[in-house]
Design an enzyme around this catalytic site. Structure first.
Site, short mmCIF file in Angstrom:
data_model
loop_
_atom_site.label_atom_id
_atom_site.label_comp_id
_atom_site.label_asym_id
_atom_site.label_seq_id
_atom_site.Cartn_x
_atom_site.Cartn_y
_atom_site.Cartn_z
CE LYS A 33 -28.02 -57.16 -67.97
NZ LYS A 33 -28.55 -56.44 -69.15
CB SER B 56 -30.36 -53.42 -67.70
OG SER B 56 -30.18 -54.34 -68.78
CB SER C 63 -29.21 -53.17 -71.64
OG SER C 63 -30.43 -52.67 -71.16
#
Length: 466
Positions: free
Chosen positions: A79, A155, A179
């Site tokens: 990420k 996310s 997330s």
């Protein structure tokens, strides 16, 4: 051998045995990324030159007869809130583009490199991790590989989608309110949110310091366990890293279901789940031999408290951005950041006081149960742009409500494996994840139960048509 058709542990074993080179595995991964990325949009940066150096190093070590580390040659991505040396840490934002490149890798990236994994890039996310759908206005939405019209979750949406699309075997993400578990559920991949304080967060861009967790996604339970064991590291330089010793989980995987005390969460977790989500949990419960319904204490109150803490800490962290560059902040989250920055401090104090009592109540459940099951999301992946969800007669706002069932759990800090199930019915050919929740520091039990579901064929990764 085609690495893209192999699971993480299989790739590592093939490379160690000389049946596949790390360079060949990387070449296949980069070709898959190039072929699918225009449709999926999982990546914000590709580090292929670095990856080629790392793969060549693995091959050279094997040629010298060295014993290779456990993830040698396995392609992975992170990420884009993890620092990557020489890259700007975007955290999904436009504003961060002005920052200097990172001077060193994040600790967890260092751990993956030490384990021999090969880093191919950084992955898309909701800006500053404030969202559940990865509808990023700056970098574009990440699309669900099982249906490109739908959300990959957030996310850490890029982290889930990259696994589902077969681009890489392992990814790293973050989980504050869900997330890791939400993208795992919507993309049909394995995810692990460890115990709060288990893994070092040093070198990652923060969101909510008192709730942020970091953890892996993978294409199999073995890949999840291998990466988790590689990531464990008692980091005295991270004040939030409370782990004092490495506790390997690989030995627990083969222990089976015998002796595991498994409960199914009812009440809040049943009332706010659609029939396909409940069907996924029922399927997992049958395999694990659970018929007992358990009530999780104060779930709705915990979700409300998590919202308060998230808004307050997130708003405070980005106060300068809100004052000076609000027009450049993600349109889908700027109002929430502003509201959080204006929130009375007394609300946050009260929420944190509640949290201490709440954790004690939650932890008491595990004197009777080893693992507890609940849906990871109330629905399968919504179509991108969806504004409202219908859940058992209630009309709820889509973007926050995707995390209805994850927020209460992370607020308690418990470790959770998200297992990908495929309930069919109203969900169609789409996955919905099941949360396998264990007591703090007992990731081994959650992964053990996950392995049982995988071996039974009930939870699995399915190939897409990309």
């Amino acid at each position: 051998m085609r690495a893209v058709a192999m699971k993480a542990a299989e790739v590592a074993r093939a490379i160690a045995a000389g049946q596949l080179s790390a360079t060949e595995a990387l070449t296949q991964a980069t070709a898959r990324i190039e072929a699918t990325e225009p449709r999926v949009n999982a990546f914000t940066a590709r580090t292929f030159e670095r990856a080629r150096r790392e793969a060549a190093d693995v091959d050279a070590r094997r040629a010298r007869g060295e014993t290779l580390p456990p993830l040698a040659g396995v392609p992975y991505a992170v990420k884009n809130l993890f620092d990557i040396e020489g890259e700007v840490t975007l955290a999904g934002s436009k504003i961060n583009r002005d920052d200097p490149p990172a001077r060193a890798d994040a600790v967890l990236v260092q751990r993956m490199r030490a384990a021999g994994a090969v880093l191919v890039g950084a992955l898309n996310m909701d800006e500053y991790a404030y969202g559940f759908t990865t509808e990023n206005s700056h970098h574009g939405p990440t699309r669900n590989p099982h249906d490109l019209s739908r959300s990959a979750g957030g996310s850490s949406g890029g982290s889930g989608a990259a696994i589902a699309a077969g681009q890489v075997n392992i990814t790293l993400g973050s989980d504050t309110n869900g997330s890791i578990r939400v993208p795992s559920s919507l993309c049909g991949v394995w995810g692990l949110k460890p115990t709060f304080g288990r893994l070092s967060r040093r070198g990652s861009y923060p969101f909510v310091h008192s709730i942020d967790h970091l953890g892996p996604f993978a294409d199999s339970v073995e890949g999840l366990a291998l990466s988790y064991d590689a990531l464990q590291y008692p980091d005295a330089q991270d004040p939030a890293c409370h782990a004092r010793a490495v506790q390997p989980v690989i030995p627990a995987l083969a222990q089976g279901v015998a002796g595991l005390r498994v409960g199914v969460l009812g009440g809040y977790f049943e009332d706010l789940a659609t029939p396909p989500a409940r069907a996924a949990v029922s399927a997992a419960a049958r395999v694990l031999g659970s018929r007992d319904v358990v009530l999780w204490p104060d779930a709705a109150e915990a979700r409300a408290a998590a919202f308060i803490v998230t808004a307050s800490e997130g708003g405070s962290l980005h106060l300068d951005h809100l004052r000076q560059r609000a027009d450049e902040v993600e349109p889908l989250s700027v109002d929430r950041f502003i509201a959080g920055a204006l929130q009375p401090a007394a609300w946050t104090t009260r929420a944190q006081r509640f949290r201490r009592v709440y954790r004690d109540k939650v932890n008491a459940l595990f004197t009777r149960w080893d693992v507890l099951l609940a849906p990871a999301t109330p629905v399968a992946a919504p179509v991108l742009g969806t504004e409202w969800l219908e859940i058992n007669g209630q009309r709820l706002p889509c973007r926050p409500s995707v995390g209805l069932l994850t927020q209460p759990v992370s607020f308690a800090g418990c470790p959770v494996v998200a297992a990908p199930l495929w309930p069919g019915g109203e969900a169609g050919p789409l996955p919905i994840g099941v949360q396998i929740i264990a007591a703090p520091w007992r990731e081994d039990l959650a992964l053990r139960a996950a392995h049982v579901l995988q071996e039974a064929g009930v939870a699995c990764l399915k190939e897409t048509r990309l």
